[in-house]
Scaffold this motif. Structure first.
Motif, short mmCIF file in Angstrom:
data_model
loop_
_atom_site.label_atom_id
_atom_site.label_comp_id
_atom_site.label_asym_id
_atom_site.label_seq_id
_atom_site.Cartn_x
_atom_site.Cartn_y
_atom_site.Cartn_z
N ILE A 1 -33.23 18.32 -62.41
CA ILE A 1 -33.66 17.59 -63.44
C ILE A 1 -35.35 17.49 -63.41
O ILE A 1 -35.97 17.58 -64.43
N ALA A 2 -35.79 16.82 -62.31
CA ALA A 2 -36.98 16.64 -62.06
C ALA A 2 -37.90 18.09 -62.02
O ALA A 2 -39.25 17.97 -62.30
N ASP A 3 -37.25 19.19 -61.50
CA ASP A 3 -38.05 20.32 -61.37
C ASP A 3 -37.09 21.59 -61.62
O ASP A 3 -36.29 21.86 -60.79
N PRO A 4 -37.18 21.59 -62.79
CA PRO A 4 -36.01 22.68 -63.58
C PRO A 4 -36.42 23.91 -63.02
O PRO A 4 -35.50 25.28 -62.99
N HIS A 5 -37.45 24.63 -62.38
CA HIS A 5 -37.92 25.81 -61.95
C HIS A 5 -37.50 25.94 -60.21
O HIS A 5 -38.00 27.02 -59.71
#
Length: 352
Positions: free
Chosen positions: A308-312
């Protein structure tokens, strides 16, 4: 009585409205400010407007946990671990039961409705349709279980195959020679992997006789029915050990053996898998493979929050190592005699 406002909280705490908002929403703020704001909010009885907060943050602050059977103790153990992690980050956990492949697919497709910010999914069956749906979901998903290679999904896996090796080796060391594996449905992920693990494990012991029976489901009742068929069948070699695919089946086997007059563990050793609370409280105790349910839940929650914090970020696969927990149901010789004597002493004390 009028509802307290963020303005009143900020005034009581002696900070700006913006600082109060950041402190209450878990955004950047000093520890001192957070403490003052929370103390002021508690004193005023301030309750944040969840709808407004969701609109401001662009999130629902809800996460889903979807499993095939919410009554299964191993899922409950994982759920408890998930809830502890996500609650500490300000999320509520929404529970869904997905008993069939079609209902699992419906739950995943419903993620497009935007009712949660992410999901932890533990599917019994991973179909091509489910994999396709998972590639198109609008929110992060972590799978508790195995998926076909090449899927760009965060996954947390148990090592059932190694677990089966541990339990078969243990039974052979205890002098057991004729093993029956009572599995659940083989079209499920655990059924397939545990069968493969059992077959690999017995191949490592050429002198061992073995066969496999498939129960209708991974439940106590299904285990009981399958065990009665095995123990009543005079046409096949008399087993001296039954390996159950999970603890629920194992408990069913213990009940069937007792009803048919088989003495555990002298006539028959019994083992389970998952090391749930049921294995601990069963009479004599059920030897079981601990597949790290609590750890798998914790890791899955951490992976979801990170996604969620870093979708990539790159997809991660974590495998939790199993361990063997030996109890009275599988011991042989003097150890079994000592265990039975201790149990009788406890029962006599309770009766007195």
């Amino acid at each position: 009585m009028p509802r307290a406002t963020i303005t009143q909280v900020a005034a009581l705490a002696g900070v700006s409205i913006a600082s109060a908002s950041r402190a209450l929403n878990g955004q950047i703020a000093s520890a001192e400010t957070v403490e003052k704001v929370r103390r002021a909010a508690a004193e005023l009885g301030y309750v944040a407007d969840a709808a407004a907060r969701s609109l401001k943050l662009g999130r629902t602050q809800q996460l889903a946990y979807a499993v095939a059977d919410i009554g299964n103790p191993v899922y409950v153990e994982m759920m408890s671990a998930v809830e502890r992690v996500v609650a500490a980050s300000g999320y509520r956990l929404v529970i869904s039961s997905t008993g069939t492949a079609s209902s699992t697919l419906d739950v995943v497709r419903d993620l497009g409705r935007g009712y949660v910010d992410g999901m932890i999914l533990s599917p019994l069956r991973v179909t091509p349709e489910l994999l396709d749906a998972l590639t198109d979901v609008p929110v992060p998903v972590v799978v508790l279980g195995s998926v076909p290679g090449g899927s760009a999904l965060d996954t947390v896996q148990a090592d059932s195959r190694t677990g089966m090796s541990l339990v078969v080796n243990h039974l052979v060391e205890e002098g057991r020679q004729t093993l029956v594996f009572i599995n659940g449905p083989v079209d499920t992920t655990p059924g397939r992997l545990r069968l493969q693990g059992f077959e690999d494990a017995v191949r490592a012991h050429p002198g061992i006789r073995s066969r496999t029976v498939t129960a209708d489901d991974f439940t106590i009742a299904s285990g009981y029915r399958a065990a009665r068929d095995v123990l009543d069948d005079a046409r096949t070699p008399r087993p001296d050990a039954i390996v159950a695919a999970n603890d629920l089946i194992g408990i069913g086997v213990m009940h069937a053996a007792d009803d048919l007059g088989w003495t555990v563990p002298y006539d028959l050793a019994i083992t389970g898998m998952d090391n749930t609370e049921l294995a601990q409280v069963a009479r004599l105790g059920l030897t079981s493979i601990d597949l790290g349910a609590e750890e798998r839940g914790r890791v899955a929650a951490d992976l979801l929050l990170a996604r969620i914090a870093d979708p990539h970020r790159a997809a991660h696969t974590v495998t939790v190592a199993p361990s063997l927990v030996v109890r009275g149901s599988s011991l042989n010789g003097a150890a079994a005699l000592d265990g039975a004597a201790s149990l009788r002493a406890v029962e006599e004390k309770d009766a007195g």
